[in-house]
Design a protein around this motif. Structure first.
Motif, short mmCIF file in Angstrom:
data_model
loop_
_atom_site.label_atom_id
_atom_site.label_comp_id
_atom_site.label_asym_id
_atom_site.label_seq_id
_atom_site.Cartn_x
_atom_site.Cartn_y
_atom_site.Cartn_z
N GLU A 11 0.80 -1.22 0.00
CA GLU A 11 0.00 0.00 0.00
C GLU A 11 0.84 1.27 0.00
O GLU A 11 0.49 2.24 -0.69
CB GLU A 11 -0.97 0.02 1.20
N ILE A 12 1.93 1.30 0.74
CA ILE A 12 2.76 2.50 0.80
C ILE A 12 3.41 2.76 -0.56
O ILE A 12 3.49 3.91 -1.01
CB ILE A 12 3.82 2.41 1.93
N GLN A 13 3.85 1.71 -1.24
CA GLN A 13 4.40 1.88 -2.59
C GLN A 13 3.34 2.44 -3.53
O GLN A 13 3.63 3.30 -4.37
CB GLN A 13 4.89 0.55 -3.15
N GLU A 16 2.93 6.07 -2.93
CA GLU A 16 4.03 6.81 -3.56
C GLU A 16 3.77 6.99 -5.06
O GLU A 16 4.02 8.06 -5.61
CB GLU A 16 5.35 6.07 -3.36
N ARG A 45 -2.94 6.63 6.42
CA ARG A 45 -2.43 5.34 5.94
C ARG A 45 -3.43 4.20 6.10
O ARG A 45 -3.52 3.33 5.24
CB ARG A 45 -1.11 4.99 6.62
N LYS A 49 -4.91 2.12 3.08
CA LYS A 49 -4.79 0.66 3.07
C LYS A 49 -6.15 0.02 2.82
O LYS A 49 -6.28 -0.90 2.00
CB LYS A 49 -4.21 0.18 4.41
#
Length: 158
Positions: A11-13, A16, A45, A49
């Protein structure tokens, strides 16, 4: 390049990719305030997610680096379609869209639709999407312009 479903933990990628896509690829179409509202410095976040889990996108990778992602809902709606900032014009979006079109055909989806940014409208038009209506939406108190676009898979399914 390889296309596959996103995996939990990525999810963080994806965030980005989203932020860089908005801030770099759409920079010529929206002002600074609009870009900041659309892709703020701080995105919740947990909310992000949950969104990625809900839309369950496909990712396109070069080695292990995610260069773009897009979803295709059972209704034919494409909620997210983003290519990492600095990577537009390299055929990544084309591969991803062709993949979605193949998936739609296999699932007998007769119409695709998406709310498409000013930056992405020419790209979607190249794949046979037609503008249904231009509109203004409010994102974090800031007005942005986009368009509802549709593609009839029966008459121009490519």
């Amino acid at each position: 390049m390889k296309i596959r479903r996103y995996k939990p933990g990525e999810e963080i990628q994806l965030m980005e990719v989203f932020v860089s896509s908005v801030r770099e690829n759409a920079a010529n179409y929206y002002n600074r305030e609009q870009l900041q509202a659309w892709a703020p410095n701080s995105i919740d976040r947990e909310e992000w997610k949950n969104k990625m889990h809900r839309i369950n996108p496909f990712v396109i990778l070069d080695n292990d680096k995610i260069l773009g992602y897009a979803d295709l809902q059972s209704s034919g709606y494409i909620d997210h379609f983003f290519v990492r900032g600095g990577y537009s014009g390299r055929g990544i979006g084309k591969q991803l869209m062709n993949f979605l079109l193949q998936k739609a055909k296999k699932k007998d989806i007769t119409e695709l639709s998406s709310d498409v940014s000013l930056a992405a409208q020419p790209f979607f038009k190249n794949f046979g999407f037609k503008t249904i209506r231009s509109k203004k939406v409010e994102v974090r108190g800031v007005e942005l312009e986009n368009a509802l676009m549709r593609k009839d898979m029966l008459t121009n399914g490519n």
